[in-house]
Design a protein around this motif. Structure first.
Motif, short mmCIF file in Angstrom:
data_model
loop_
_atom_site.label_atom_id
_atom_site.label_comp_id
_atom_site.label_asym_id
_atom_site.label_seq_id
_atom_site.Cartn_x
_atom_site.Cartn_y
_atom_site.Cartn_z
N GLU A 19 0.83 -1.20 0.00
CA GLU A 19 0.00 0.00 0.00
C GLU A 19 0.86 1.25 0.00
O GLU A 19 1.82 1.36 0.75
N GLN A 20 0.49 2.20 -0.84
CA GLN A 20 1.11 3.51 -0.85
C GLN A 20 0.02 4.56 -0.80
O GLN A 20 -1.04 4.38 -1.39
N PHE A 21 0.28 5.62 -0.12
CA PHE A 21 -0.63 6.75 -0.07
C PHE A 21 0.05 7.85 -0.86
O PHE A 21 1.23 8.12 -0.67
N ALA A 22 -0.69 8.45 -1.78
CA ALA A 22 -0.09 9.41 -2.70
C ALA A 22 -0.83 10.74 -2.70
O ALA A 22 -2.04 10.79 -2.50
N ALA A 23 -0.07 11.80 -2.94
CA ALA A 23 -0.63 13.13 -3.15
C ALA A 23 -0.42 13.48 -4.62
O ALA A 23 0.66 13.27 -5.16
N LEU A 24 -1.48 13.98 -5.23
CA LEU A 24 -1.42 14.37 -6.64
C LEU A 24 -1.53 15.88 -6.77
O LEU A 24 -2.29 16.52 -6.05
N ALA A 25 -0.78 16.43 -7.71
CA ALA A 25 -0.88 17.86 -8.04
C ALA A 25 -0.67 17.98 -9.54
O ALA A 25 0.31 17.45 -10.08
N ASP A 26 -1.60 18.61 -10.19
CA ASP A 26 -1.52 18.79 -11.64
C ASP A 26 -1.32 17.46 -12.37
O ASP A 26 -0.54 17.37 -13.32
N GLY A 27 -1.97 16.40 -11.88
CA GLY A 27 -1.90 15.10 -12.53
C GLY A 27 -0.63 14.32 -12.28
O GLY A 27 -0.40 13.30 -12.91
N LEU A 28 0.20 14.78 -11.38
CA LEU A 28 1.49 14.15 -11.09
C LEU A 28 1.53 13.69 -9.63
O LEU A 28 1.09 14.42 -8.74
N VAL A 29 2.04 12.49 -9.40
CA VAL A 29 2.25 12.04 -8.02
C VAL A 29 3.43 12.84 -7.48
O VAL A 29 4.54 12.75 -8.00
N ALA A 59 3.77 15.89 2.09
CA ALA A 59 4.32 14.81 2.91
C ALA A 59 3.51 14.64 4.19
O ALA A 59 3.26 13.51 4.63
N THR A 60 3.10 15.73 4.78
CA THR A 60 2.30 15.67 6.01
C THR A 60 0.98 14.95 5.74
O THR A 60 0.56 14.08 6.50
N ARG A 61 0.33 15.29 4.63
CA ARG A 61 -0.97 14.67 4.33
C ARG A 61 -0.85 13.19 4.03
O ARG A 61 -1.66 12.39 4.52
N VAL A 62 0.14 12.79 3.24
CA VAL A 62 0.25 11.36 2.93
C VAL A 62 0.68 10.56 4.16
O VAL A 62 0.27 9.42 4.35
N THR A 63 1.50 11.17 5.02
CA THR A 63 1.92 10.49 6.24
C THR A 63 0.75 10.32 7.19
O THR A 63 0.58 9.26 7.80
#
Length: 107
Positions: A19-29, A59-63
């Motif tokens: 499992e990975q938790f990812a943050a996306l911005a402008d369509g990019l991980v 990083a804070t949000r995905v953590t």
């Protein structure tokens, strides 16, 4: 940009399964968090953020999302970082994590 150079990109599922938790911005991980180590009792976070996306809270949000998942599985999440890594220290402060040791050494 649609993609980032391989040496800057967060780890891919094919290379680091699980499992990975990812943050996306402008369509990019732009940031990921996953367990670097995990036992039946605890898990340690491993966070990666693209250099251009650092300092924006990704990083804070995905953590936080990763830690919530670890807790839902009845395990203790923990976060470690090198003392000179100011970005990781910022994640620690933002999540109000409780330090439990300063340094560790192995023989």
């Amino acid at each position: 940009p649609a993609s980032a150079p391989a040496d800057e990109a967060p780890p891919a599922r094919a290379v680091f399964p699980g499992e990975q938790f990812a943050a996306l911005a402008d369509g990019l991980v732009v940031a990921t968090c996953e367990s670097a180590r995990e036992s039946t009792l605890a898990a340690e976070a491993w966070v990666r953020t693209l250099p251009a996306a650092r300092g924006r809270g990704y990083a804070t949000r995905v953590t936080a999302a990763w830690a919530l998942d670890v807790r839902r599985r009845c395990k203790t999440p923990f976060y470690s970082h090198h003392r000179e890594n100011s970005g990781s220290a910022g994640v620690e402060r933002a999540l109000r994590l409780i330090p439990f040791l300063e340094d560790v050494g192995y023989l």
